[in-house]
Design a protein around this motif. Structure first.
Motif, PDB file in Angstrom:
ATOM      1  N   UNK A  67      -1.372   2.961   5.712  1.00  0.00           N
ATOM      2  CA  UNK A  67      -1.179   1.586   5.263  1.00  0.00           C
ATOM      3  C   UNK A  67      -0.193   1.531   4.097  1.00  0.00           C
ATOM      4  N   UNK A  68       0.821   0.701   4.227  1.00  0.00           N
ATOM      5  CA  UNK A  68       1.822   0.524   3.185  1.00  0.00           C
ATOM      6  C   UNK A  68       3.052   1.396   3.341  1.00  0.00           C
ATOM      7  N   UNK A  69       3.027   2.358   4.229  1.00  0.00           N
ATOM      8  CA  UNK A  69       4.165   3.275   4.397  1.00  0.00           C
ATOM      9  C   UNK A  69       5.430   2.533   4.823  1.00  0.00           C
ATOM     10  N   UNK A  70       5.301   1.606   5.764  1.00  0.00           N
ATOM     11  CA  UNK A  70       6.474   0.868   6.227  1.00  0.00           C
ATOM     12  C   UNK A  70       7.098   0.019   5.136  1.00  0.00           C
ATOM     13  N   UNK A  71       6.256  -0.554   4.282  1.00  0.00           N
ATOM     14  CA  UNK A  71       6.751  -1.358   3.169  1.00  0.00           C
ATOM     15  C   UNK A  71       7.561  -0.497   2.209  1.00  0.00           C
ATOM     16  N   UNK A  72       7.030   0.675   1.880  1.00  0.00           N
ATOM     17  CA  UNK A  72       7.729   1.582   0.973  1.00  0.00           C
ATOM     18  C   UNK A  72       9.038   2.071   1.558  1.00  0.00           C
ATOM     19  N   UNK A  73       9.011   2.473   2.841  1.00  0.00           N
ATOM     20  CA  UNK A  73      10.233   2.992   3.454  1.00  0.00           C
ATOM     21  C   UNK A  73      11.303   1.917   3.585  1.00  0.00           C
ATOM     22  N   UNK A  74      10.897   0.689   3.852  1.00  0.00           N
ATOM     23  CA  UNK A  74      11.852  -0.416   3.919  1.00  0.00           C
ATOM     24  C   UNK A  74      12.562  -0.569   2.577  1.00  0.00           C
TER      25      UNK A  74
ATOM     26  N   UNK B 148      -1.580  17.648   2.801  1.00  0.00           N
ATOM     27  CA  UNK B 148      -1.526  17.978   1.379  1.00  0.00           C
ATOM     28  C   UNK B 148      -1.996  16.837   0.475  1.00  0.00           C
ATOM     29  N   UNK B 149      -2.453  15.742   1.064  1.00  0.00           N
ATOM     30  CA  UNK B 149      -2.898  14.624   0.243  1.00  0.00           C
ATOM     31  C   UNK B 149      -2.566  13.303   0.896  1.00  0.00           C
ATOM     32  N   UNK B 150      -2.468  12.282   0.071  1.00  0.00           N
ATOM     33  CA  UNK B 150      -2.225  10.925   0.552  1.00  0.00           C
ATOM     34  C   UNK B 150      -0.726  10.660   0.612  1.00  0.00           C
ATOM     35  N   UNK B 151      -0.228  10.331   1.805  1.00  0.00           N
ATOM     36  CA  UNK B 151       1.211  10.136   1.988  1.00  0.00           C
ATOM     37  C   UNK B 151       1.708   8.911   1.227  1.00  0.00           C
TER      38      UNK B 151
ATOM     39  N   UNK C  38      12.235   6.116  -9.132  1.00  0.00           N
ATOM     40  CA  UNK C  38      13.552   5.517  -8.905  1.00  0.00           C
ATOM     41  C   UNK C  38      13.654   4.099  -9.469  1.00  0.00           C
ATOM     42  N   UNK C  39      12.532   3.584  -9.965  1.00  0.00           N
ATOM     43  CA  UNK C  39      12.549   2.239 -10.512  1.00  0.00           C
ATOM     44  C   UNK C  39      12.335   1.153  -9.488  1.00  0.00           C
ATOM     45  N   UNK C  40      11.991   1.537  -8.267  1.00  0.00           N
ATOM     46  CA  UNK C  40      11.699   0.557  -7.227  1.00  0.00           C
ATOM     47  C   UNK C  40      10.331  -0.076  -7.470  1.00  0.00           C
ATOM     48  N   UNK C  41       9.412   0.697  -8.087  1.00  0.00           N
ATOM     49  CA  UNK C  41       8.108   0.179  -8.486  1.00  0.00           C
ATOM     50  C   UNK C  41       8.030   0.113  -9.997  1.00  0.00           C
ATOM     51  N   UNK C  42       7.290  -0.831 -10.552  1.00  0.00           N
ATOM     52  CA  UNK C  42       7.086  -0.850 -11.998  1.00  0.00           C
ATOM     53  C   UNK C  42       6.421   0.433 -12.466  1.00  0.00           C
ATOM     54  N   UNK C  43       6.749   0.891 -13.668  1.00  0.00           N
ATOM     55  CA  UNK C  43       6.247   2.160 -14.181  1.00  0.00           C
ATOM     56  C   UNK C  43       4.744   2.177 -14.351  1.00  0.00           C
ATOM     57  N   UNK C  44       4.124   1.004 -14.539  1.00  0.00           N
ATOM     58  CA  UNK C  44       2.693   0.973 -14.820  1.00  0.00           C
ATOM     59  C   UNK C  44       1.838   0.739 -13.586  1.00  0.00           C
ATOM     60  N   UNK C  45       2.419   0.789 -12.389  1.00  0.00           N
ATOM     61  CA  UNK C  45       1.667   0.579 -11.167  1.00  0.00           C
ATOM     62  C   UNK C  45       1.053   1.894 -10.711  1.00  0.00           C
ATOM     63  N   UNK C  46      -0.235   1.892 -10.409  1.00  0.00           N
ATOM     64  CA  UNK C  46      -0.898   3.082  -9.896  1.00  0.00           C
ATOM     65  C   UNK C  46      -0.586   3.229  -8.410  1.00  0.00           C
ATOM     66  N   UNK C  47      -0.554   4.474  -7.890  1.00  0.00           N
ATOM     67  CA  UNK C  47      -0.336   4.651  -6.445  1.00  0.00           C
ATOM     68  C   UNK C  47      -1.355   3.852  -5.669  1.00  0.00           C
ATOM     69  N   UNK C  48      -0.882   3.182  -4.632  1.00  0.00           N
ATOM     70  CA  UNK C  48      -1.777   2.333  -3.842  1.00  0.00           C
ATOM     71  C   UNK C  48      -1.254   2.236  -2.431  1.00  0.00           C
ATOM     72  N   UNK C  49      -2.160   1.931  -1.492  1.00  0.00           N
ATOM     73  CA  UNK C  49      -1.743   1.798  -0.102  1.00  0.00           C
ATOM     74  C   UNK C  49      -1.022   0.476   0.146  1.00  0.00           C
TER      75      UNK C  49
END
Length: 253
Positions: A44-51, A222-225, A236-247
């Motif tokens: 869940x969320x992989x397509x959003x990130x790759x886009x 090896x973990x959560x993709x 890379x600055x695509x996500x805010x620095x204070x956001x925790x990894x999330x699906x």
């Protein structure tokens, strides 16, 4: 709203007819596959990130004069791209030994190669995308010698750009694969970087720890993709620095 015409569905993306002639809409799925689709899952969320990441890389390449098929991002999962004829080859650029080259040549994983090595694979899932030589490519008419020269030049420019970008955020670009398409401006043909550039198509290792931040996380359990891809986006600055990894990542425009 009229139903869109489906042009092609692959393992990770769907192409729809675009709103204007000569365009497609490229949709990024959450599906993850490995080992020629023998291993499958939905992340869940992989397509959003790759886009978003592919947009980031394509825009960066265009800014240094590398032509791509990317036109604009439409929403969280879709891009508007230029229609092109995909050359049936994967162009692989290797900076360090990893994956199949280690098995083929008995190299130690992570060994620095004497120079970037470019390999070509014939795009055919039923054959397992076999490695091919330039002689095969020219003999079977998949590309001309001039095309090959141009493809190598494009691949090396992408490598220079991506290597520098990743180095700046503490990531080693181990290898990557791209696809190249043909577009025509009247009678003039040119080659463009097509498909996508994302952690699905790159090997990315943390420079200090060697932690894998690419699809090998899925291949090797090896973990959560989504966490790994989120980390790349954050650096890379695509996500805010204070956001925790999330699906379900929150993306920055």
């Amino acid at each position: 709203m009229a139903r869109r015409k489906l042009i092609y569905e692959g393992k990770a993306k769907i192409l729809y007819e675009g709103p204007e002639p000569g365009t497609f809409v490229q949709y990024f799925k959450d599906d993850a596959t490995a080992f020629n689709a023998e291993k499958k899952d939905v992340i869940e969320g992989k397509g959003v990130l790759n886009n978003r990441l592919s947009e980031y890389f394509m825009v960066g390449l265009a800014s240094i004069g590398v032509p791509t098929h990317f036109l604009k991002r439409l929403n969280m999962r879709e891009q508007l791209i230029r229609q092109c004829e995909i050359i049936p080859l994967e162009v692989i650029v290797r900076n360090r030994a990893a994956g199949s080259i280690c098995k083929r040549l008995g190299l130690e994983e992570g060994a620095t190669l004497p120079r970037p090595i470019i390999e070509f694979c014939y795009k055919d899932d039923s054959l397992g995308d076999p490695l091919v030589a330039e002689e095969h490519i020219i003999a079977f008419g998949w590309a001309s010698q001039q095309d090959l020269d141009d493809m190598v030049a494009l691949a090396l420019r992408v490598n220079d750009f991506m290597s520098g970008l990743m180095h700046g955020v503490g990531i080693t670009l181990v290898d990557f694969k791209i696809e190249i398409g043909r577009v025509w401006d009247n009678e003039f043909q040119r080659l463009v970087v097509a498909d996508e550039i994302s952690p699905d198509s790159c090997r990315l290792w943390d420079q200090k720890t060697g932690q894998k931040l690419d699809k090998d996380v899925f291949r090797r359990d090896l973990g959560n993709l989504a966490d790994a891809y989120t980390e790349v986006a954050r650096r890379l600055g695509v996500l805010p620095a204070n956001v925790s990894p999330a699906s379900k990542p929150t993306l920055v425009n």
